[in-house]
Design a protein around this motif. Structure first.
Motif, PDB file in Angstrom:
ATOM      1  N   UNK A 171      -8.239   6.187  -2.148  1.00  0.00           N
ATOM      2  CA  UNK A 171      -7.468   5.098  -2.743  1.00  0.00           C
ATOM      3  C   UNK A 171      -6.007   5.164  -2.297  1.00  0.00           C
ATOM      4  N   UNK A 172      -5.561   6.383  -2.015  1.00  0.00           N
ATOM      5  CA  UNK A 172      -4.195   6.539  -1.529  1.00  0.00           C
ATOM      6  C   UNK A 172      -4.045   5.849  -0.171  1.00  0.00           C
ATOM      7  N   UNK A 203      -3.994   2.135  -0.657  1.00  0.00           N
ATOM      8  CA  UNK A 203      -2.661   1.641  -1.035  1.00  0.00           C
ATOM      9  C   UNK A 203      -1.778   1.520   0.199  1.00  0.00           C
ATOM     10  N   UNK A 261      -2.838  -1.361   2.320  1.00  0.00           N
ATOM     11  CA  UNK A 261      -2.662  -2.637   1.644  1.00  0.00           C
ATOM     12  C   UNK A 261      -1.266  -3.224   1.899  1.00  0.00           C
ATOM     13  N   UNK A 265      -6.758  -2.293  -0.486  1.00  0.00           N
ATOM     14  CA  UNK A 265      -6.702  -1.383  -1.619  1.00  0.00           C
ATOM     15  C   UNK A 265      -8.028  -1.358  -2.381  1.00  0.00           C
TER      16      UNK A 265
END
Lengths: 367, 562
Positions: B128-129, B132, B135, B142
């Motif tokens: 997820x990092x 981000x 994104x 994301x």
């Protein structure tokens, strides 16, 4: 000689007693740093559960850090530096999701770590859908909604009760205060541009939809004062600088009830959001043990209901709702009379589109 | 005074020149201990220098460690981009062979590599990092990565279920450990007790050749279990990724030559894989099922474009451009903002500097020329705002300037302004300029005052006595001598205002905000620290450039702080 002996004896006793107390707590740290938003909200937390907890554990000292607005950035910096100085952090739901995404917040087993509801329900059932992230322990439900000056409503016109009166400069002339970010404003603009509530995010996903929302906002742009801090709108309303403005419902409550300002609430299309705790990832064992002990106490049914005595935010546990004081119920965003038409904030949508739409929004603002 | 002379040749007594002349005649001059004076002097000077350096060393170190190093570290983030290649190491390598401009999706090897990378990243909670990060460049990545973390288990479960149906051992930690691990490691792991450090996994000899992919996946699993979970490997059921790898190895190679532990089970599994009923998972289809955006070519282009360890992407963003497969290109018109903000910041800083000069000059002049008792009182009035909180001063301007504020009320009361058309003096450029001029005024007055205080009043008197008018005496005598003060004050005020943040944030509205407000936004809200660092680097470069230009035009020697 005798005096010295007595003194020595008492000292020894005190030391022994202290050791015994420390023993009974296992190895829990004796200090905690809580992070919150300051103001009336933080003092409601202080009154509802921090003070009672400290009374029960006199050897624990609690310090506050009013940094919730920059919590994600600061936690990231602390994590990089390898020195987490916070024990428990109050954040809104979208920040909790980001912190969980980045691995900066600890994952929680809600049923195991939190107290069951006093009606016997499991914690995860009691909080229900409000657990929007595995790391999140919700405390309250708040809403972003509008307040207006009751004495500035034009004569012969009803007080505003429809979200679209924000965009209706003919019927309700005067300035508006809106938050200086796209979130909520874009949704309201689309709602008042004829988009169905259920379709708002589908429309906002598209380039045309974003332009459409900005075009709607353009119709009132020169009448808008943009705010950054939640305290701005009550101030602008109290000064008569704006006719109506959006802010958090608790801020309006204190302007109306505690400061007796001629302000009315317009609950239409209020946007619900959450506030709650996260525990930073990577706390040492003794501090973690203390925080877990505190959180279990601070988020039980009674404590969350107590908090509603001090501020008009709805408790996050279903089992707390019946315990909310009668005279506060009408000010709660979740009260059926206020929640006739509410809008649900879409966390996932904004996690994806925040950067993109914000760039457009800021460019539009600067034009 | 007339007989005084500076010419050393006419002076009586010893002089350096005479000493040198004498030394030339008689050979090197010697110090008391017999070494040549020159060397002895150099040694003494060196010792002095070292001592001086040691005295300032703590300060120097302090400044380096706590000030310069963090700033450099922060600025360096504007080009750092290791996160992509660290999180997706295999994908990045395979993507190198793919032509992003071809208009075709990358092939199956890329999806296979992405499956393994994202699977591992999800276990380490890094996916997820990365989502981000990407994104910032492409909207929607994301949630794409967040969803994919869990969804990719579907691939391996197809194989896990079939192997398990064949023999339940394929889900047992111990069975796998006996198959994959070396005998000595296995003995250590079985003898392990709580509290001891976990033994480091060691692969069975020959396993890497027999089952290469399975070995690699199992080693990743072993490392994760030992370091992250801190569990004993023999109790842990392996990831579904390992089952996928086993299927691939068994379908690609022959295991009949293997005779180690569980050879029979392995052969049975190989027979199962070879049978026509064996069900396989289509990796690309699973990706599509998770989110059809994975079949969007833009996603892969973005990953490829941002796969190098260092990127110019943040700097391009900071000047309203973006990276595309075809090279840098300007952003859409409705997303350009930083150029405008940089120009506005520079322009407003200059306006603020000039209005400070205009206001501060007469005050500084008064301070320097009035009798000291009155001057001291004035000085306190200048310093008083200095001692008041910045926020209080800014908020006070809000009270003064707003539409229902003091100034508007007075104007309406005396009839200059109609009640319905009150002036808008805040939440715009005007408000920012007024408030910041007031806040930065002391930084202009103080250097001006300290320079003016040293200008002897007799010069102006002399000019006047020779027939100059008041204005000429000021213009030709006083003003040129006060320029170093203006220079120092201007540099201070300009540089302070170019990075100012709080005041524009509070009173700037939409037209009065600075670039620093966007930097703050990216540091604390959007968390795009790379972009914030790029903006900060550009701002720093602009300031240095202006400083250099000032030095060329006016001369930095002309600046005096006192």
């Amino acid at each position: 000689m005798k005096l010295t002996k007595t003194l020595l004896a008492t000292t020894a006793l005190t030391v022994a007693a202290g050791a015994a107390v420390a023993e009974s707590h296992g190895n829990m740290a004796n200090s905690m740093t809580l992070v919150s938003w300051g103001g009336a909200y933080q003092s409601s937390q202080d009154n509802a559960y921090v003070k009672p907890y400290v009374e029960m554990h006199p050897d624990v000292s609690v310090s506050w850090d009013e940094s919730s607005a920059e919590a994600v950035a600061k936690l990231r910096a602390m994590n990089e530096a390898g020195n987490i100085t916070w024990d428990l952090v109050d954040v809104v739901a979208s920040d909790a999701i980001r912190l969980c995404d980045e691995g900066l917040a600890m994952e929680i087993d809600h049923d195991e770590m939190l107290a069951p509801g006093d009606d016997g329900s499991d914690a995860s059932d009691d909080f229900g859908d409000l657990i929007v992230s595995d790391c999140y322990i919700p405390q309250i439900v708040y809403s972003t909604t509008f307040g207006y000056r009751t004495d500035m409503v034009p004569e012969g016109v009803d007080a505003p009760s429809d979200i679209c009166s924000v965009f209706d400069l003919e019927t309700y002339p005067g300035k508006r205060a809106l938050e200086k970010r796209p979130i909520n404003n874009m949704e309201w603009a689309l709602l008042c541009d004829g988009v169905e509530k259920a379709d708002v995010y589908d429309v906002l996903e598209t380039e045309e939809g974003q332009d459409r929302a900005l075009a709607k906002l353009d119709t009132i742009k020169d009448q808008v004062v943009w705010w950054n801090a939640g305290a701005d709108t009550p101030q602008l309303l109290a000064d008569g600088e704006v006719f109506m403005g959006s802010t958090y419902n608790g801020r309006l409550y204190s302007a109306i009830v505690e400061q007796d300002q001629p302000i009315g609430m317009m609950w239409d299309a209020q946007v619900f959001d959450l506030d709650g705790w996260i525990i930073p990832a990577g706390l040492p064992e003794d501090r973690l043990a203390r925080v877990m002990d505190f959180v279990r106490f601070a988020t039980d049914t009674q404590r969350l209901a107590d908090q509603a005595k001090y501020i008009s935010y709805g408790p996050a546990r279903a089992s707390s709702a019946p315990k909310v004081p009668e005279d506060m119920k009408m000010h709660m965003p979740t009260d059926p009379a206020n929640a006739e038409n509410t809008f649900l904030y879409n966390y996932e949508f904004w996690a994806d589109y925040r950067d993109d739409i914000d760039a457009k929004f800021q460019a539009w603002l600067a034009q | 005074m007339s007989d005084a002379s500076n010419d050393p040749a006419q002076m009586e007594g010893p002089t350096p020149e005479k000493g040198l002349a004498a030394a030339e005649k008689t050979g090197p001059m010697l110090a008391a201990d017999g070494t040549p004076l020159k060397r002895s002097l150099a040694r003494a000077l060196r010792r002095q220098k070292i001592r001086a350096l040691m005295l300032i060393a703590p300060l120097l170190l302090f400044v380096l460690v706590t000030f310069i190093a963090p700033i450099l570290d922060m600025l360096f983030r504007s080009v750092e981009n290791q996160i992509v290649s660290e999180t997706l190491p295999r994908t990045v390598v395979v993507l190198e062979d793919w032509d992003g401009t071809s208009g075709e999706l990358p092939g199956d090897p890329v999806f296979r590599a992405a499956y393994e990378d994202i699977f591992l990243a999800a276990e380490y909670k890094l996916h997820t990092r990365l989502g981000t990060r990407l994104n910032y460049e492409l909207t929607g990545v994301s949630s794409l990565f967040r969803k994919s973390g869990r969804g990719l288990d579907d691939i391996g479960e197809v194989y896990q279920d079939q192997f398990e149906d064949l023999n339940e051992n394929w889900d047992e930690g111990l069975f796998w450990a006996e198959l994959m691990g070396s005998d000595s490691w296995l003995a250590d792991a079985q003898g392990w007790q709580e509290g001891q450090p976990l033994p480091e996994f060691e692969l069975r000899e020959g396993m890497a050749d027999l089952l290469p992919r399975t070995s690699a996946a199992y080693q990743d699993f072993a490392r994760f279990t030992r370091v992250e979970d801190e569990e004993n490997l023999i109790d842990e059921e392996p990831w579904t990724l390992v089952h996928t790898a086993l299927y691939e190895d068994l379908s690609a190679g022959d295991v009949s030559g293997y005779s180690g532990p569980h050879a029979a089970e392995l052969q049975a599994a190989a027979d199962l894989v070879a049978s026509p009923d064996f069900e396989t998972a289509d990796i690309r289809a699973v990706f599509e099922e998770i989110d059809e955006d994975w079949l969007d070519i833009e996603v892969w282009q973005t990953i490829k474009t941002y796969s190098p360890n260092y990127t110019s992407g943040y700097f391009l963003n900071a000047v309203d451009m973006q990276k595309t497969p075809e090279g840098p290109a300007l952003r859409d018109e409705d997303e350009r903002i930083y150029g405008l903000l940089f120009k506005r910041t520079l322009f407003m800083s200059m306006v603020i500097t000039f209005s400070c000069i205009a206001l501060a000059y007469p005050i500084a002049y008064l301070l320097a020329t009035l009798p000291s008792r009155t001057a001291n009182l004035l000085m306190i009035l200048v310093l008083l705002p200095f001692w008041t909180s910045l926020l209080v001063r800014t908020s006070a301007w809000k009270v003064m300037l707003q539409q229902q504020g003091v100034i508007n009320d007075v104007l309406v009361w005396i009839g200059l302004v109609d009640d319905a058309n009150r002036l808008v003096m805040i939440n715009n450029q005007f408000g920012t300029i007024v408030a910041m001029t007031h806040i930065l005024l002391p930084f202009m007055i103080l250097p001006m005052y300290s320079v003016m205080a040293t200008i002897p009043p007799s010069y102006v008197r002399a000019a006047k006595s020779m027939g100059a008018t008041n204005f000429t005496a000021f213009r030709r005598v006083y003003f040129p001598q006060s320029i170093p003060g203006i220079g120092a004050g201007s540099i201070l005020v300009f540089i302070l205002s170019i990075g100012y943040y709080i005041t524009p944030e509070i009173v700037g509205g939409t037209t009065g905000t600075f670039i620093s407000n966007r930097i703050a936004y990216h540091i604390s809200s959007s968390l795009n620290w790379g972009l914030a660092a790029a903006l900060g680097t550009i701002l720093l470069a602009v300031v240095l450039l202006l400083y250099w230009a000032y030095d060329k035009i006016v001369g930095i020697d002309n600046v005096k702080l006192g």
